[in-house]
Design a protein around this motif. Structure first.
Motif, PDB file in Angstrom:
ATOM      1  N   SER A 107     -10.246  42.657 -26.339  1.00  0.00           N
ATOM      2  CA  SER A 107     -10.268  44.062 -25.738  1.00  0.00           C
ATOM      3  C   SER A 107     -11.961  43.902 -25.459  1.00  0.00           C
ATOM      4  CB  SER A 107     -10.552  44.901 -27.081  1.00  0.00           C
ATOM      5  OG  SER A 107     -10.689  44.317 -28.993  1.00  0.00           O
ATOM      6  N   GLU A 109     -14.243  45.968 -27.637  1.00  0.00           N
ATOM      7  CA  GLU A 109     -14.357  46.182 -29.022  1.00  0.00           C
ATOM      8  C   GLU A 109     -14.822  45.147 -29.627  1.00  0.00           C
ATOM      9  OE1 GLU A 109     -12.768  49.955 -27.444  1.00  0.00           O
ATOM     10  OE2 GLU A 109     -11.902  48.423 -27.831  1.00  0.00           O
ATOM     11  N   ALA A 110     -13.522  43.693 -28.981  1.00  0.00           N
ATOM     12  CA  ALA A 110     -13.665  42.766 -29.483  1.00  0.00           C
ATOM     13  C   ALA A 110     -14.925  41.634 -28.726  1.00  0.00           C
ATOM     14  CB  ALA A 110     -12.563  41.580 -29.550  1.00  0.00           C
ATOM     15  N   ARG A 127      -8.305  36.638 -35.697  1.00  0.00           N
ATOM     16  CA  ARG A 127      -6.881  37.372 -36.706  1.00  0.00           C
ATOM     17  C   ARG A 127      -6.434  36.133 -37.155  1.00  0.00           C
ATOM     18  NH1 ARG A 127      -3.659  38.975 -32.738  1.00  0.00           N
ATOM     19  NH2 ARG A 127      -2.199  37.776 -33.524  1.00  0.00           N
ATOM     20  N   SER A 131       0.093  40.147 -35.838  1.00  0.00           N
ATOM     21  CA  SER A 131      -0.254  42.013 -34.548  1.00  0.00           C
ATOM     22  C   SER A 131       0.484  42.772 -35.231  1.00  0.00           C
ATOM     23  CB  SER A 131      -1.351  41.332 -33.529  1.00  0.00           C
ATOM     24  OG  SER A 131      -1.558  42.459 -33.156  1.00  0.00           O
ATOM     25  N   ILE A 133      -0.097  45.345 -33.850  1.00  0.00           N
ATOM     26  CA  ILE A 133      -0.212  45.819 -31.785  1.00  0.00           C
ATOM     27  C   ILE A 133       0.631  45.401 -31.713  1.00  0.00           C
ATOM     28  CG2 ILE A 133      -1.697  46.178 -30.076  1.00  0.00           C
ATOM     29  CD1 ILE A 133      -4.124  47.455 -31.934  1.00  0.00           C
ATOM     30  N   ILE A 200     -10.959  40.400 -36.549  1.00  0.00           N
ATOM     31  CA  ILE A 200     -11.115  40.744 -34.679  1.00  0.00           C
ATOM     32  C   ILE A 200      -9.235  41.835 -34.989  1.00  0.00           C
ATOM     33  CG2 ILE A 200     -10.604  41.241 -32.682  1.00  0.00           C
ATOM     34  CD1 ILE A 200     -13.251  39.371 -31.936  1.00  0.00           C
ATOM     35  N   ASP A 201      -8.821  42.680 -35.231  1.00  0.00           N
ATOM     36  CA  ASP A 201      -7.558  43.118 -35.312  1.00  0.00           C
ATOM     37  C   ASP A 201      -6.540  44.033 -34.389  1.00  0.00           C
ATOM     38  OD1 ASP A 201      -4.641  43.312 -36.278  1.00  0.00           O
ATOM     39  OD2 ASP A 201      -5.286  43.713 -38.436  1.00  0.00           O
ATOM     40  N   ASP A 202      -7.027  44.155 -32.999  1.00  0.00           N
ATOM     41  CA  ASP A 202      -6.816  45.203 -32.459  1.00  0.00           C
ATOM     42  C   ASP A 202      -5.630  44.439 -30.836  1.00  0.00           C
ATOM     43  OD1 ASP A 202      -8.645  43.879 -30.871  1.00  0.00           O
ATOM     44  OD2 ASP A 202      -9.961  45.275 -30.956  1.00  0.00           O
ATOM     45  N   ALA A 203      -5.960  44.660 -29.895  1.00  0.00           N
ATOM     46  CA  ALA A 203      -5.043  44.771 -28.959  1.00  0.00           C
ATOM     47  C   ALA A 203      -5.367  42.748 -28.553  1.00  0.00           C
ATOM     48  CB  ALA A 203      -4.745  45.454 -27.790  1.00  0.00           C
ATOM     49  N   THR A 204      -6.856  42.366 -29.088  1.00  0.00           N
ATOM     50  CA  THR A 204      -7.126  41.067 -28.761  1.00  0.00           C
ATOM     51  C   THR A 204      -5.891  40.117 -29.242  1.00  0.00           C
ATOM     52  OG1 THR A 204      -8.980  41.947 -28.513  1.00  0.00           O
ATOM     53  CG2 THR A 204      -8.928  39.254 -28.980  1.00  0.00           C
TER      54      THR A 204
END
Length: 228
Positions: A107, A109-110, A127, A131, A133, A200-204
C-alpha cells in the motif's frame, strides 16, 4: 537511501499461475505488480536496484516512470537461499539499505512508513499475524532495513543460519529466522520485539501462492483496487 527490490526468487509455490511470475501478476487495472512497486520505490529514492531472472518479461518499459532509466537491473539465478545473500553485493556501504520483496503488494501507506522509519537499526516491516483484509492466515515479512554498521552482524547471522539449515534443524523462512537471531529470541518461537519490528497491517501482502493473489482486493479476481 538505497532500495533493492528482490524479484529473482524461485516460483515453486506460485507454480506458473496465470502464465507469468508472481512478481508480474496483474493488478485490477492490468499493471504488473513489480511495475507498481518500482514506481513506489522511486518516490523514496533515485537509488533503486532490481534483481530478476534473465528473462525478457522482466525488462522495464521506458514509459514506466520518468526515472526508470536510473533503475539498475541485476540478473540472478535461483541458487541462493534467500533475498539476503542474493543481494549482498548491492548493500549500501554509505547509507541505509531497504530490501523490498518483489512479490509483495505494498500500500502507499506502507511505502510511506518504510521511508519514514529511518532509525539506525535492523528493522523488519511486516505483519505479525494473519490479515483481516486479505484473509492470509499467517504473518509475513514485506521489507527490511539496515545500515552499513549492521553488515557484519548480518553476515555472521546468515552464516550461522545456513549451518542450521544444512543439518536440517529447521526449514522455517530465513527472514523470520534472521530476525529472531538478531533479536536474540529462540529460532523456533514466533516472537518480535518493538526495537526491530514495524507492524504493517493493511492491504500490504505477499503473493506466495495463487490463493494469495486470488483473494487480494487489488486483483481482478476480487474487483476494484483498494486505496493505496
Amino acid at each position: 537511501m538505497r532500495v533493492i527490490i528482490a524479484a529473482a526468487g524461485h516460483q515453486r509455490k506460485w507454480g506458473g499461475y496465470l502464465g507469468v511470475p508472481s512478481h508480474l501478476a496483474p493488478l485490477a487495472d492490468g499493471t504488473p505488480l513489480l511495475h507498481r512497486t518500482i514506481r513506489q520505490a522511486l518516490t523514496l529514492t533515485g537509488d533503486v536496484h532490481l534483481t530478476t531472472p534473465d528473462l525478457p518479461a522482466y525488462e522495464l518499459p521506458a514509459g514506466l516512470h520518468p526515472d526508470v532509466a536510473g533503475v539498475t537491473r541485476h540478473l540472478r539465478h535461483e541458487d541462493y537461499t534467500s533475498e539476503y545473500p542474493s543481494t549482498r553485493d548491492l548493500w549500501s556501504t554509505t547509507g541505509r539499505t531497504v530490501l523490498m520483496l518483489g512479490d509483495t503488494y505494498f500500500s502507499d501507506e506502507a511505502i510511506a512508513a518504510i521511508g519514514a522509519t529511518d532509525r539506525r537499526d535492523y528493522i523488519v516491516f511486516g505483519r505479525y499475524e494473519g490479515s483481516q483484509i486479505t484473509g492470509t492466515p499467517y504473518g509475513e515479512i514485506f521489507a527490511v532495513s539496515w545500515w552499513p554498521e549492521h553488515h557484519d552482524l548480518l553476515d555472521r547471522a546468515l552464516a550461522s543460519l545456513a549451518s542450521v539449515r544444512r543439518v536440517g534443524a529447521t526449514k522455517r523462512p530465513e527472514g523470520w529466522l534472521l530476525l529472531r537471531s538478531i533479536q536474540g529470541t529462540p529460532l523456533a518461537k514466533h516472537r518480535v520485539t518493538r526495537r526491530h519490528f514495524v507492524e504493517i497491517d493493511d492491504a500490504t501482502d505477499d503473493w506466495d501462492f495463487p490463493a494469495d493473489y486470488d483473494r487480494h482486493p487489488a486483483t481482478p479476481a476480487v474487483g476494484e483496487p483498494v486505496h493505496g
